[in-house]
Scaffold this motif. Sequence first.
Motif, PDB file in Angstrom:
ATOM      1  N   THR A  58       7.385 -28.821  41.907  1.00 20.09           N
ATOM      2  CA  THR A  58       7.732 -27.915  41.206  1.00 20.09           C
ATOM      3  C   THR A  58       6.444 -26.904  40.640  1.00 20.09           C
ATOM      4  O   THR A  58       5.594 -28.029  40.052  1.00 20.09           O
ATOM      5  CB  THR A  58       8.451 -28.627  39.805  1.00 20.09           C
ATOM      6  OG1 THR A  58       9.696 -29.220  40.408  1.00 20.09           O
ATOM      7  CG2 THR A  58       9.026 -27.663  38.835  1.00 20.09           C
ATOM      8  N   TRP A  59       6.098 -25.906  40.712  1.00 23.86           N
ATOM      9  CA  TRP A  59       4.920 -25.380  40.460  1.00 23.86           C
ATOM     10  C   TRP A  59       4.574 -25.120  38.938  1.00 23.86           C
ATOM     11  O   TRP A  59       5.484 -24.664  38.192  1.00 23.86           O
ATOM     12  CB  TRP A  59       4.829 -24.029  41.417  1.00 23.86           C
ATOM     13  CG  TRP A  59       5.808 -23.149  41.316  1.00 23.86           C
ATOM     14  CD1 TRP A  59       6.937 -22.995  42.178  1.00 23.86           C
ATOM     15  CD2 TRP A  59       5.950 -21.861  40.348  1.00 23.86           C
ATOM     16  NE1 TRP A  59       7.789 -21.886  41.860  1.00 23.86           N
ATOM     17  CE2 TRP A  59       7.159 -21.445  40.803  1.00 23.86           C
ATOM     18  CE3 TRP A  59       5.152 -21.439  39.201  1.00 23.86           C
ATOM     19  CZ2 TRP A  59       7.654 -19.954  40.116  1.00 23.86           C
ATOM     20  CZ3 TRP A  59       5.624 -20.293  38.828  1.00 23.86           C
ATOM     21  CH2 TRP A  59       6.768 -19.580  39.023  1.00 23.86           C
ATOM     22  N   ILE A  60       3.282 -25.223  38.798  1.00 18.34           N
ATOM     23  CA  ILE A  60       2.889 -25.372  37.341  1.00 18.34           C
ATOM     24  C   ILE A  60       2.423 -24.058  36.887  1.00 18.34           C
ATOM     25  O   ILE A  60       2.144 -23.977  35.567  1.00 18.34           O
ATOM     26  CB  ILE A  60       1.954 -26.306  37.210  1.00 18.34           C
ATOM     27  CG1 ILE A  60       0.578 -26.097  37.950  1.00 18.34           C
ATOM     28  CG2 ILE A  60       2.167 -27.862  37.644  1.00 18.34           C
ATOM     29  CD1 ILE A  60      -0.418 -26.905  37.757  1.00 18.34           C
ATOM     30  N   GLU A  61       2.204 -23.103  37.710  1.00 22.64           N
ATOM     31  CA  GLU A  61       1.745 -21.717  37.225  1.00 22.64           C
ATOM     32  C   GLU A  61       1.776 -20.759  38.124  1.00 22.64           C
ATOM     33  O   GLU A  61       2.107 -21.264  39.417  1.00 22.64           O
ATOM     34  CB  GLU A  61       0.197 -21.961  36.383  1.00 22.64           C
ATOM     35  CG  GLU A  61      -0.730 -22.331  37.815  1.00 22.64           C
ATOM     36  CD  GLU A  61      -2.207 -22.110  37.233  1.00 22.64           C
ATOM     37  OE1 GLU A  61      -2.348 -21.563  36.090  1.00 22.64           O
ATOM     38  OE2 GLU A  61      -3.135 -22.362  37.950  1.00 22.64           O
ATOM     39  N   PHE A  74       7.014 -23.644  34.741  1.00 20.32           N
ATOM     40  CA  PHE A  74       5.924 -22.979  33.872  1.00 20.32           C
ATOM     41  C   PHE A  74       6.786 -21.954  32.796  1.00 20.32           C
ATOM     42  O   PHE A  74       6.269 -21.856  31.744  1.00 20.32           O
ATOM     43  CB  PHE A  74       5.304 -21.964  34.935  1.00 20.32           C
ATOM     44  CG  PHE A  74       4.287 -20.996  34.451  1.00 20.32           C
ATOM     45  CD1 PHE A  74       3.182 -21.391  33.717  1.00 20.32           C
ATOM     46  CD2 PHE A  74       4.623 -19.539  34.129  1.00 20.32           C
ATOM     47  CE1 PHE A  74       2.107 -20.545  33.171  1.00 20.32           C
ATOM     48  CE2 PHE A  74       3.828 -18.682  33.904  1.00 20.32           C
ATOM     49  CZ  PHE A  74       2.652 -19.145  33.192  1.00 20.32           C
ATOM     50  N   ARG A  79      12.174 -23.937  32.307  1.00 22.29           N
ATOM     51  CA  ARG A  79      12.118 -25.047  31.531  1.00 22.29           C
ATOM     52  C   ARG A  79      13.691 -25.371  31.009  1.00 22.29           C
ATOM     53  O   ARG A  79      14.342 -26.482  31.256  1.00 22.29           O
ATOM     54  CB  ARG A  79      11.356 -25.097  30.159  1.00 22.29           C
ATOM     55  CG  ARG A  79      11.165 -26.295  29.446  1.00 22.29           C
ATOM     56  CD  ARG A  79      10.733 -25.907  28.134  1.00 22.29           C
ATOM     57  NE  ARG A  79      11.538 -25.028  27.378  1.00 22.29           N
ATOM     58  CZ  ARG A  79      11.192 -24.449  26.204  1.00 22.29           C
ATOM     59  NH1 ARG A  79       9.974 -24.576  25.613  1.00 22.29           N
ATOM     60  NH2 ARG A  79      12.065 -23.588  25.882  1.00 22.29           N
ATOM     61  N   LEU A 100       4.805 -32.367  39.683  1.00 23.39           N
ATOM     62  CA  LEU A 100       3.880 -31.324  39.380  1.00 23.39           C
ATOM     63  C   LEU A 100       3.259 -30.836  40.493  1.00 23.39           C
ATOM     64  O   LEU A 100       2.234 -31.720  40.978  1.00 23.39           O
ATOM     65  CB  LEU A 100       3.044 -31.561  38.050  1.00 23.39           C
ATOM     66  CG  LEU A 100       3.758 -32.058  36.882  1.00 23.39           C
ATOM     67  CD1 LEU A 100       2.641 -32.317  35.540  1.00 23.39           C
ATOM     68  CD2 LEU A 100       4.881 -31.085  36.589  1.00 23.39           C
ATOM     69  N   HIS A 102       0.501 -27.840  42.646  1.00 25.55           N
ATOM     70  CA  HIS A 102      -0.401 -26.884  42.814  1.00 25.55           C
ATOM     71  C   HIS A 102      -0.529 -26.820  44.378  1.00 25.55           C
ATOM     72  O   HIS A 102      -1.406 -27.775  44.724  1.00 25.55           O
ATOM     73  CB  HIS A 102      -1.727 -26.950  41.874  1.00 25.55           C
ATOM     74  CG  HIS A 102      -2.412 -25.525  41.940  1.00 25.55           C
ATOM     75  ND1 HIS A 102      -2.457 -24.891  43.001  1.00 25.55           N
ATOM     76  CD2 HIS A 102      -2.951 -24.783  40.913  1.00 25.55           C
ATOM     77  CE1 HIS A 102      -3.345 -23.782  42.710  1.00 25.55           C
ATOM     78  NE2 HIS A 102      -3.399 -23.591  41.243  1.00 25.55           N
ATOM     79  N   TYR A 162      -1.826 -28.149  34.133  1.00 29.04           N
ATOM     80  CA  TYR A 162      -0.922 -29.273  34.456  1.00 29.04           C
ATOM     81  C   TYR A 162      -0.472 -29.588  33.169  1.00 29.04           C
ATOM     82  O   TYR A 162       0.728 -30.131  33.102  1.00 29.04           O
ATOM     83  CB  TYR A 162      -1.647 -30.276  35.008  1.00 29.04           C
ATOM     84  CG  TYR A 162      -1.822 -30.202  36.805  1.00 29.04           C
ATOM     85  CD1 TYR A 162      -0.985 -30.718  37.596  1.00 29.04           C
ATOM     86  CD2 TYR A 162      -2.859 -29.663  37.257  1.00 29.04           C
ATOM     87  CE1 TYR A 162      -1.022 -30.504  38.831  1.00 29.04           C
ATOM     88  CE2 TYR A 162      -3.278 -29.031  38.491  1.00 29.04           C
ATOM     89  CZ  TYR A 162      -2.100 -29.803  39.487  1.00 29.04           C
ATOM     90  OH  TYR A 162      -2.171 -29.773  40.796  1.00 29.04           O
ATOM     91  N   ALA A 165       2.276 -27.739  31.988  1.00 29.27           N
ATOM     92  CA  ALA A 165       3.509 -27.987  32.779  1.00 29.27           C
ATOM     93  C   ALA A 165       4.259 -29.366  32.280  1.00 29.27           C
ATOM     94  O   ALA A 165       5.424 -29.671  32.326  1.00 29.27           O
ATOM     95  CB  ALA A 165       3.190 -27.944  34.161  1.00 29.27           C
ATOM     96  N   ALA A 166       3.393 -30.460  32.194  1.00 30.95           N
ATOM     97  CA  ALA A 166       3.834 -31.672  31.682  1.00 30.95           C
ATOM     98  C   ALA A 166       4.505 -31.621  30.368  1.00 30.95           C
ATOM     99  O   ALA A 166       5.709 -32.336  30.242  1.00 30.95           O
ATOM    100  CB  ALA A 166       2.750 -32.528  31.688  1.00 30.95           C
ATOM    101  N   VAL A 177       6.345 -37.417  34.681  1.00 39.92           N
ATOM    102  CA  VAL A 177       5.830 -36.631  35.553  1.00 39.92           C
ATOM    103  C   VAL A 177       5.197 -37.319  36.627  1.00 39.92           C
ATOM    104  O   VAL A 177       4.886 -38.480  36.411  1.00 39.92           O
ATOM    105  CB  VAL A 177       4.974 -35.340  35.065  1.00 39.92           C
ATOM    106  CG1 VAL A 177       5.572 -34.429  33.943  1.00 39.92           C
ATOM    107  CG2 VAL A 177       3.570 -35.714  34.773  1.00 39.92           C
TER     108      VAL A 177
END
Length: 364
Positions: A58-61, A74, A79, A100, A102, A162, A165-166, A177
């Motif tokens: 799952t991408w964080i940004e 993100f 969310r 998480l 990238h 990160y 995202a966490a 996570v």
Amino acid sequence: MPSLFDPLPVGRLRLPNRVIMAPLTRCRAAQPGDVPTPLMAEYYAQRASAGLIISEATWIEPQAKGYLWTPGIFTTAQRDAWRQVTDAVHAAGGRIMCQLWHVGRVSHASVLPEGMVPVSSMATEHEAHTFALDAEGKPGRVRCTPCRALTFKELMSVPQAYGHAATQAIDAGFDGVEIHAANGYLLEQFMNGVLNTRDDAFGGSIENRCRLVLQVVDEVVRLIGADRTGIRLSPHGQGIGPRPDPEWEPLAMRLMRNLAARRVAFVHISDHTSKTIDSPHRELWRAMRREFGGAFMVCGGYTHETAERELADGVADAVVFGKPFISNPDLVERLQRGTALAPWDQATFYGGDHRGYTDYPRAN
Ligand SMILES: Cc1cc2nc3c(=O)[nH]c(=O)nc-3n(C[C@H](O)[C@H](O)[C@H](O)COP(=O)(O)O)c2cc1C
């Protein structure tokens, strides 16, 4: 001697069994926005008898995305949409952590915001492919766009991404996570000494190559606690892109010492060599497990028999299953009863609808 069906403490959780569902990208997030859907909630809830579910990557940004139709954690919409997944899993009696992600250089300009190119430890052109839009705008397998190196200044904000995202994952109801530091994505692009020859504090020596991943761990631990933080690693650069790193073993042992000191909840090894033969890395894993001291999980090509053997031989505390969970929502029950496993259909792994996703039946 523990069996797959014995409980296991992992951070603040107590898993009812040691059959873990692997992170599995299925490319079914809703568009626009890459948000989880009710179908995804149904899919995960069907698999709630796993000791623990690790979500698809799952991408964080926005910069962290590499493939079409993969979900993010993100935005507020992402969310809030994950909440339906975590609620469904919990209602079915399960536990779920968010992987998480990238991707770093494993990406293509067509899945990134306008004007962005993939980033990595070094500026490289490489052979890896991803799933994005081709020159005619059609979805398909395309070669990654050449990447640029992250600047020293930019690297300061990677741990924060990160961390954000966490926090979002916990707010979405996840039980914790898993930091994705495996399979050739960004964090491994920094750890791998063949690829990462930077001459600043993030490259060169083993210590420097571990810096980014440990900074990420520190930030996530600071925000959500070590007992809700795990990490996935893949030995010997078997993932997408980097060539095997001859220094992987000392790097791995250094990481274990550092992860032990931080008391993270688990270490998860993604290995691609154990499919038909004994992994040549079992001795290293045993050493890593001893050095780490917490819950140690292994993944890659396991059957009931080989999984039990890893527990009996002290190689791992739990075994993670990927493809078997795709086609067997009740994998735990089937293993326990000795019921035959249903085969998976590779054609429906990535993208599409409920077919090959939520329509695999339970046994009996
Ligand atoms: C369809 C598919 C999607 C995958 N997606 C991810 C992912 O999102 N994150 C990850 O770390 N590994 C991913 N993997 C690797 C699996 O987690 C696992 O390591 C691999 O399938 C080997 O385990 P198995 O032999 O039990 O399937 C994926 C594998 C498959 C087949």
